[in-house]
Design a protein around this motif. Structure first.
Motif, PDB file in Angstrom:
ATOM      1  N   CYS A  94     -12.157 -49.980 -24.414  1.00 40.80           N
ATOM      2  CA  CYS A  94     -11.851 -51.354 -24.375  1.00 40.80           C
ATOM      3  C   CYS A  94     -12.537 -52.011 -25.592  1.00 40.80           C
ATOM      4  CB  CYS A  94     -12.373 -52.133 -23.140  1.00 40.80           C
ATOM      5  SG  CYS A  94     -11.708 -53.924 -23.012  1.00 40.80           S
ATOM      6  N   LYS A  95     -11.849 -52.766 -26.325  1.00 39.27           N
ATOM      7  CA  LYS A  95     -12.062 -53.447 -27.531  1.00 39.27           C
ATOM      8  C   LYS A  95     -12.570 -54.879 -26.976  1.00 39.27           C
ATOM      9  CE  LYS A  95     -10.203 -55.332 -31.836  1.00 39.27           C
ATOM     10  NZ  LYS A  95      -8.843 -55.508 -32.301  1.00 39.27           N
ATOM     11  N   ASN A  96     -13.803 -55.306 -27.289  1.00 33.80           N
ATOM     12  CA  ASN A  96     -14.433 -56.350 -26.443  1.00 33.80           C
ATOM     13  C   ASN A  96     -14.749 -56.228 -25.144  1.00 33.80           C
ATOM     14  OD1 ASN A  96     -12.087 -57.753 -28.650  1.00 33.80           O
ATOM     15  ND2 ASN A  96     -14.236 -58.265 -28.961  1.00 33.80           N
ATOM     16  N   PRO A  97     -15.618 -55.252 -24.910  1.00 33.86           N
ATOM     17  CA  PRO A  97     -15.589 -54.723 -23.414  1.00 33.86           C
ATOM     18  C   PRO A  97     -16.327 -55.731 -22.438  1.00 33.86           C
ATOM     19  CG  PRO A  97     -17.479 -53.862 -24.870  1.00 33.86           C
ATOM     20  CD  PRO A  97     -16.440 -54.337 -25.851  1.00 33.86           C
ATOM     21  N   GLU A  98     -16.964 -57.070 -22.954  1.00 32.12           N
ATOM     22  CA  GLU A  98     -17.661 -57.855 -22.316  1.00 32.12           C
ATOM     23  C   GLU A  98     -16.532 -58.641 -21.483  1.00 32.12           C
ATOM     24  OE1 GLU A  98     -16.319 -59.590 -26.151  1.00 32.12           O
ATOM     25  OE2 GLU A  98     -17.385 -57.779 -25.706  1.00 32.12           O
ATOM     26  N   ARG A  99     -15.282 -58.619 -21.820  1.00 32.64           N
ATOM     27  CA  ARG A  99     -14.353 -59.204 -20.919  1.00 32.64           C
ATOM     28  C   ARG A  99     -13.600 -58.154 -19.812  1.00 32.64           C
ATOM     29  NH1 ARG A  99      -9.010 -58.990 -24.634  1.00 32.64           N
ATOM     30  NH2 ARG A  99      -9.323 -56.978 -25.773  1.00 32.64           N
ATOM     31  N   MET A 100     -14.238 -56.815 -19.985  1.00 31.09           N
ATOM     32  CA  MET A 100     -13.420 -55.969 -18.750  1.00 31.09           C
ATOM     33  C   MET A 100     -14.207 -55.979 -17.403  1.00 31.09           C
ATOM     34  SD  MET A 100     -11.521 -53.186 -18.903  1.00 31.09           S
ATOM     35  CE  MET A 100     -11.172 -52.711 -17.193  1.00 31.09           C
ATOM     36  N   ILE A 101     -13.459 -56.266 -16.638  1.00 32.49           N
ATOM     37  CA  ILE A 101     -14.017 -56.066 -15.080  1.00 32.49           C
ATOM     38  C   ILE A 101     -13.241 -54.972 -14.305  1.00 32.49           C
ATOM     39  CG2 ILE A 101     -15.135 -58.242 -15.107  1.00 32.49           C
ATOM     40  CD1 ILE A 101     -12.476 -59.074 -13.325  1.00 32.49           C
ATOM     41  N   VAL A 102     -13.611 -54.934 -12.871  1.00 33.37           N
ATOM     42  CA  VAL A 102     -12.733 -54.291 -12.055  1.00 33.37           C
ATOM     43  C   VAL A 102     -12.223 -55.519 -11.300  1.00 33.37           C
ATOM     44  CG1 VAL A 102     -12.637 -52.916  -9.861  1.00 33.37           C
ATOM     45  CG2 VAL A 102     -13.669 -51.954 -11.742  1.00 33.37           C
ATOM     46  N   GLY A 103     -10.951 -55.602 -11.099  1.00 37.30           N
ATOM     47  CA  GLY A 103     -10.468 -56.500 -10.110  1.00 37.30           C
ATOM     48  C   GLY A 103      -9.714 -55.785  -9.203  1.00 37.30           C
ATOM     49  N   HIS A 104     -10.310 -55.340  -8.090  1.00 35.76           N
ATOM     50  CA  HIS A 104      -9.682 -54.624  -6.971  1.00 35.76           C
ATOM     51  C   HIS A 104      -8.930 -55.189  -5.793  1.00 35.76           C
ATOM     52  CE1 HIS A 104      -9.916 -51.399  -3.375  1.00 35.76           C
ATOM     53  NE2 HIS A 104      -9.151 -51.030  -4.290  1.00 35.76           N
ATOM     54  N   PRO A 105      -7.497 -55.620  -5.939  1.00 37.65           N
ATOM     55  CA  PRO A 105      -7.030 -56.077  -4.822  1.00 37.65           C
ATOM     56  C   PRO A 105      -6.732 -55.276  -3.933  1.00 37.65           C
ATOM     57  CG  PRO A 105      -5.301 -55.815  -6.617  1.00 37.65           C
ATOM     58  CD  PRO A 105      -6.845 -55.415  -7.175  1.00 37.65           C
ATOM     59  N   PHE A 106      -6.372 -55.654  -2.618  1.00 35.10           N
ATOM     60  CA  PHE A 106      -5.633 -54.640  -1.487  1.00 35.10           C
ATOM     61  C   PHE A 106      -4.446 -54.812  -1.503  1.00 35.10           C
ATOM     62  CE2 PHE A 106     -10.209 -54.744  -1.438  1.00 35.10           C
ATOM     63  CZ  PHE A 106     -10.544 -53.590  -0.697  1.00 35.10           C
ATOM     64  N   ASN A 107      -3.553 -53.808  -0.852  1.00 32.79           N
ATOM     65  CA  ASN A 107      -2.224 -53.703  -0.551  1.00 32.79           C
ATOM     66  C   ASN A 107      -1.894 -54.036   0.816  1.00 32.79           C
ATOM     67  OD1 ASN A 107      -1.188 -53.260  -3.217  1.00 32.79           O
ATOM     68  ND2 ASN A 107      -2.110 -51.382  -3.042  1.00 32.79           N
ATOM     69  N   PRO A 108      -0.774 -54.798   0.873  1.00 28.31           N
ATOM     70  CA  PRO A 108       0.195 -55.312  -0.007  1.00 28.31           C
ATOM     71  C   PRO A 108      -0.583 -56.694  -0.524  1.00 28.31           C
ATOM     72  CG  PRO A 108       0.960 -55.852   2.086  1.00 28.31           C
ATOM     73  CD  PRO A 108      -0.210 -54.599   2.302  1.00 28.31           C
ATOM     74  N   VAL A 109      -0.695 -56.686  -1.872  1.00 26.51           N
ATOM     75  CA  VAL A 109      -1.437 -58.049  -2.535  1.00 26.51           C
ATOM     76  C   VAL A 109      -0.858 -59.127  -2.038  1.00 26.51           C
ATOM     77  CG1 VAL A 109      -2.214 -56.420  -4.350  1.00 26.51           C
ATOM     78  CG2 VAL A 109      -0.199 -57.781  -4.528  1.00 26.51           C
ATOM     79  N   TYR A 110       0.481 -59.277  -1.730  1.00 21.74           N
ATOM     80  CA  TYR A 110       1.064 -60.625  -1.198  1.00 21.74           C
ATOM     81  C   TYR A 110       0.459 -60.922   0.043  1.00 21.74           C
ATOM     82  CZ  TYR A 110       4.516 -57.938   0.959  1.00 21.74           C
ATOM     83  OH  TYR A 110       5.290 -56.857   1.634  1.00 21.74           O
TER      84      TYR A 110
END
Length: 182
Positions: A94-110
């Motif tokens: 990742c270019k500019n890794p300071e902006r990278m996270i894990v955002g782990h949603p659960f399914n079904p996301v809605y």
């Protein structure tokens, strides 16, 4: 990359639309407002946030995250939906890794509001705070996982429950039906 990806996506949207209507939609929400493109540059030209949700495969995620970080503005938060790859590992491409996270949603996301948010070694604290507020704004329940661990929090709890259920069945203590009732 599949030639019928748009058709598949639109079929999914059509099948879940009644549930989305019951949950409540934004004014003017319509399936035909969905814009589909195969160009990452076009997709990210005006993006303020990117949720990467490719298969749980390091090679694929590396390529996609590298392309996302090239095509997006340097201040755009990039979240990966992974449950098994640590964010520090994903930051390598990742270019500019300071902006990278894990955002782990659960399914079904809605339907399931939980989203686990995990920063890596290079993630800026402000990125985590911003992502937590972003998910909350959209009606999600963000959970800040303060340490990088395989499976984050919820999957680890689910695994423990599943292992116990399998052991109960193997020991003849209960049937699958009994556990479904429980």
């Amino acid at each position: 990359p599949h030639p019928e990806a748009e058709k598949h996506l639109r079929a999914i949207i059509d099948s879940v639309w009644p549930s989305l209507e019951q949950l409540g939609l934004a004014e003017n929400a319509k399936p035909d407002r969905l814009h589909f493109t195969t160009s990452i540059e076009e997709a990210l030209a005006e993006a303020d946030f990117v949720q990467e949700s490719t298969p749980e495969n390091e090679d694929i995620k590396d390529k996609v995250i590298a392309a996302i970080s090239e095509a997006s503005r340097s201040d755009v938060v990039i979240a990966s939906s992974t449950s098994g790859i640590p964010p520090t590992r994903l930051q390598a491409e990742c270019k500019n890794p300071e902006r990278m996270i894990v955002g782990h949603p659960f399914n079904p996301v809605y339907l399931i509001p939980l989203v686990e948010v995990v920063g890596g070694k290079q993630t800026a604290p402000e990125t985590v705070r911003w992502a937590m507020e972003f998910y909350k704004y959209w009606g999600k329940t963000p959970l800040h996982c303060r340490t990088e661990i395989p499976g984050h929090l919820a999957n680890r709890l689910q695994d423990a429950l599943q292992n116990e259920a399998l052991q109960i069945i193997a020991d003849g203590i209960a049937t699958t039906g009994d556990l479904d009732t429980a």
